[in-house]
Design an enzyme around this catalytic site. Structure first.
Site: not given
Ligand SMILES: Nc1nc2c(ncn2[C@@H]2O[C@H](COP(=O)(O)OP(=O)(O)O)[C@@H](O)[C@H]2O)c(=O)[nH]1
Lengths: 594, 300
Positions: A12, A505
């Site tokens: 409001g 790796s």
């Protein structure tokens, strides 16, 4: 007697009487205790002001305004209510959006003496944008309007002109006097012309739209629960239902798996579960899935993509900057993103889309966003849980925007205008499975991305799904895989990109070969003792390797050759993630300066 | 068939989600265990969130030394039975310097014994997320508290500058030294807590149940005789049928007249109560808006 929960938000304009109304509702439903009323009476000017029951913070009491979302609770025989009481001041629109985000219903207040204000429209519009299916308009201060039907009817007509444009919104109206308590908990004798329910009756009986149950199944994994041999995927069901035996699609891998059971502590297991329950899903087969991944209905999956259009509510003092780095938090994923363009800005009073260059605090716009990893989403209008996201500024860590995804954006992928003239670099993260390569490279990525650098991740697992799909795990194949990754990294590096490779790796020779070829190469040894990695076993691979199900597994049945003199070594079992990230970045900074 | 969760199921689902977010996003979370009913509910929810695995974080109890013996016994038994990792932090220094509520008054005492030692316990442990059992319904300033409440490197809360919190997307990003307080019970009320205790048969400290206790009757307040509070002239303790509605330090926890000796009786009693549960907690009333002041300084 079973109760359910209704969450509603209240909005409001200042002085419409929202605090009075909420204070009163709480009081009438027994949600405020006498001592709290007495405390409010002590600070009220003359007669008891119910507003003081709800205005919590000192600053609010001093300035007499509500400055932040406050949550209030009360219950009736039928329902528990959670109120997100949001401030009416324009500059606090972001709070209205906050309150609306979880609400089933929006209660919008209108002062009978003032009628429908631009601010009122704004509230209704935000409620609608945030997907609240139902709006209750409470016309307050009817006492000052002589409790006249005409006043109420004309406000209602005014409002409907506007809300006709809010597609799909269900809107109801109730005339009240919050101050006098008319039409709050029982029908008002002052307004016999009104035949509808009082506010409390309305709240008690209004149907709660639960669309989520009939939608296709979605669950974003929050956390992997592991103990002994058990592995379960914990998350809150976003939509749909699930039971043991169901087949699920796992994203992003695209694999399928069946639900073995839904273990639960008190009852042993759930036979069946539905949104929004928080569950733990045990699958009958081992799949590689973790936080941020999604389980979905295989017949009806979400959209998977990196580029989409969305409505964005801007919540920061600093305007939205096209092209700057942001983080998107969507379901349980947090990814780097950028806003690649502003399509339009919404004029909230006319609901027109205007062209715009920027979005400022409390603006609502339509934007195109591109994320660095794919998101799994549905349009917000269909599914709030998988269509919503927040934007975080990675420099300040503040939440700066709230977004609602509308559709995929097919717009030609223009390269983002970042860091021209940057020199490239390959940062190579090597280490055992579960050593922390992915986590560390992601974190480094985020930090570099936040500085505006052009960065790209090459993840070993990912590459094996595409570029190296044909390769296995023999020494030759492993080397070939690494060379392919190296080739791509080299190209990117030459084009000024910072490449973050994360791959086990295991062999020294091929890593050194790439170091020479790429030149701008930083080797980061992500080091944690085998026992620690095995304990973490993020992907469940060590277990399989030990049982013999997986052969030639690095660290268990295949060698790992640690780097002899890596530029950076991170002991992920001894350092925090941030410490490791800092180490890497310090090195990168030195490199880039020289 | 319309699938609808009851209010307790819906609250549970929300809390479980919060626990899992914290465990996934923070590197060193800790659960603030204060032994009371809210803590007991939190523990059960945490167990459920990670079931069948054990809790992925330890419990931290800040012991002011002014706790009821029954609470400490209960704490040790629960931790033992469930295999929880418990860290007890006592405010040694403050106590050595003679901090006590009778001498300092409740505000100063609480500041020294609780707020300061909580902050030091958190920083000593390097905890980046502290999970607490506070509920928004409890006190006015808590109504505005976020589920993820940001604290700067001094542990302070800035109520005017909180991060907006939308949907169930919590923003837990922090810099080194900063932390987040997390409140999984934000949306629970006192009644919800008791109903859940009943539904899940959760054990709670016997102090919550009514019996004849030796107390000082001061107006509306019933003051327990533990730790010998100084008597006013002419005052003497008496036996009253009463129970604790909320548990804190002995001196700050007032008892309430009650005959409720079982959980269902407590629930029935709550439905008729017209006074808030913290009414008898002396600290909330030291000064108008006092809880907010404490929280700005870092109190939970
Ligand atoms: N006459 C009348 N005054 C009201 C009514 N509701 C609220 N007020 C007054 O309007 C003023 C603003 O109310 P408040 O609840 O603080 O408004 P908020 O800013 O929306 O929270 C106060 O002086 C209230 O007493 C009503 O129904 N009738």
């Amino acid at each position: 007697m079973e109760r359910d929960i209704l969450r509603f938000t209240t909005a409001g304009s200042v002085d419409d009487g929202k605090s009075t109304l909420v204070g009163r509702l709480l009081h009438e439903a027994g949600g405020v205790y006498d001592d709290q009323i007495e405390a409010a009476r002590r600070v009220s000017r003359d007669s008891l002001e119910f507003a003081f029951v709800t205005d919590g913070l000192r600053a609010e009491r001093e300035q007499g305004i509500t400055i932040d979302v406050g949550y209030r609770y009360f219950a009736t025989q039928r329902r528990k209510f959670i109120i997100a009481d949001t401030p009416g001041h324009e500059q606090y629109t972001r709070n209205m959006a906050t309150g609306a985000s979880t609400a089933d219903l929006a209660l919008v207040l209108v002062d009978a003496g003032k009628g429908v204000l631009p601010q009122t429209r704004r509230h209704a519009c935000i409620a609608w944008l945030l997907g609240i299916p139902r709006i209750l308009v409470v016309v307050n201060k009817m006492d000052l309007a002589g409790y006249r039907k005409e006043t109420f009817d004309s406000i209602r007509a005014d409002f409907e002109v506007f809300t006709g444009k809010l597609k799909g919104a269900a809107i109801d109206f109730i005339p009240v006097s919050a101050l006098a308590g008319e039409n709050l908990s029982s029908p008002s004798s002052r307004m016999p012309w009104y035949r509808g329910p009082s506010v409390i009756e309305y709240l008690d009986t209004v149907p709660i739209q639960t669309v989520r149950g009939d939608l296709p199944f979605r669950l974003s994994i929050q956390y992997v629960v592991r103990t002994g041999d058990f592995r379960g995927y914990a998350g809150q069901i976003a939509s749909g239902t699930v039971r043991a035996g169901d087949e699920l699609l796992v994203l992003p891998s695209g694999r399928r798996a069946r639900v073995a059971s839904l273990p639960e502590r008190t009852t042993g297991r759930h036979e069946r579960a539905f949104a929004p329950m928080s569950v733990c899903v045990e699958l009958d087969d081992h799949v590689d899935a973790g936080r941020g991944d999604m389980f979905a209905d295989p017949a009806n999956g979400p959209t998977v993509g990196r580029r989409f259009r969305s409505v964005l509510v801007w919540m920061s003092e600093t305007p939205l900057a096209v092209g700057s780095p942001y983080l998107v938090k969507h379901t349980t994923q947090q990814v780097c993103a950028e806003v690649v363009g502003i399509v339009s800005k919404l004029d909230i009073t006319t609901l027109e889309n205007d062209p715009a260059e920027e979005l400022k605090l409390n603006d609502i716009g339509r934007v195109v966003i591109e994320t660095h990893r794919p998101l799994f989403w549905d349009p917000y209008s269909a599914n709030r849980a998988t269509g919503a996201f927040i934007l975080i500024d990675p420099m300040t860590n503040l939440t700066v925007g709230a977004g609602m995804i509308e559709s995929a954006d097919s717009g030609c992928e223009q390269a983002p205008a970042r860091a021209v003239g940057q020199t490239g670099l390959t940062i190579w993260f090597t280490g055992l499975s579960s050593a922390g390569k992915t986590t560390l490279s992601q974190a480094v990525f985020e930090r570099l991305w936040a500085t505006g650098a052009r960065v790209q991740i090459l993840d070993g697992d990912e590459v094996r799904r595409h570029l190296s799909k044909d390769l296995g795990f023999s020494k030759e194949d492993r080397d070939e895989n690494i060379r392919r990754i190296g080739f791509v990294a080299e190209l990117l590096t030459r084009n000024g990109v910072i490449v973050l490779v994360s791959a086990i790796s295991p062999y020294r020779t091929v890593r050194d070969e790439l170091r020479v070829r790429i030149g701008d190469f930083v080797e980061v040894y992500v080091n944690a003792p085998l026992a620690v990695c095995e304990e973490r076993d993020v992907k469940g691979l060590y277990r399989k390797a030990r049982s013999g199900e997986l052969r030639a597994f690095t660290g268990v049945s295949d060698p790992y050759e640690a780097p002899l003199s890596p530029e950076v070594e991170c002991r992920t079992d001894l350092e925090t993630l941030n410490e490791s990230v800092d180490k890497v970045l310090r090195h990168v900074d030195q490199r880039r300066k020289t | 068939m319309q699938d609808r969760l009851t209010h307790l199921q819906a609250l549970e689902a929300e809390s479980l989600h919060i626990f899992r977010e914290v465990a996934a996003e923070f590197s060193r979370p800790v659960l603030m265990y204060s032994i009371g009913k809210d803590s007991s509910v939190m523990l059960r929810l945490a167990q459920k969130a990670f079931y069948p695995a054990p809790l992925p974080f330890p419990l931290l109890h800040v012991d002011t030394s002014y706790k009821f013996d029954e609470m400490l016994e209960f704490r040790d038994r629960i931790c033992e039975e469930n295999g929880f990792r418990l860290i007890v932090h006592t405010a040694r220094e403050a106590l050595r310097n003679g901090a006590n509520p009778f001498r300092l008054g409740t505000r100063k005492c609480c500041d020294l014994l609780k707020t300061k030692s909580l902050l030091s316990a958190l920083s000593e442990g390097g905890f980046d997320a502290a999970i607490g059992g506070a509920r928004r319904e409890e006190e006015k300033s808590r109504a505005k508290e976020r589920v993820y409440s940001f604290r700067d490197s001094l542990g302070q809360w800035d109520p005017k500058n909180q991060r907006p919190e939308l949907w169930n997307l919590y923003n837990g990003r922090i810099e080194k030294g900063e932390s987040i307080r997390v409140f999984p019970l934000s949306n629970w009320t006192e009644l919800d807590v008791w109903q859940y205790i009943e539904a899940e048969s959760i054990p709670v400290v016997p102090l919550y149940f009514a019996k004849e206790r030796e107390v000082l009757v001061r107006g509306e307040t019933l003051l327990p005789m533990e730790h010998n509070p100084p008597l006013l002239p002419g005052e003497h303790p008496s036996m009253v049928m009463c129970r604790m509605r909320s548990l804190g330090c002995t001196y700050c926890t007032g008892a309430t007249r009650s005959t409720a000796t079982t959980v269902p009786e407590i629930i029935a009693e709550l439905r008729t109560f017209r006074r808030s549960e913290r009414e008898n907690r002396a600290i909330d009333h030291d000064q108008e808006g006092s809880m907010e002041l404490k929280k700005r300084e870092g109190y939970f």
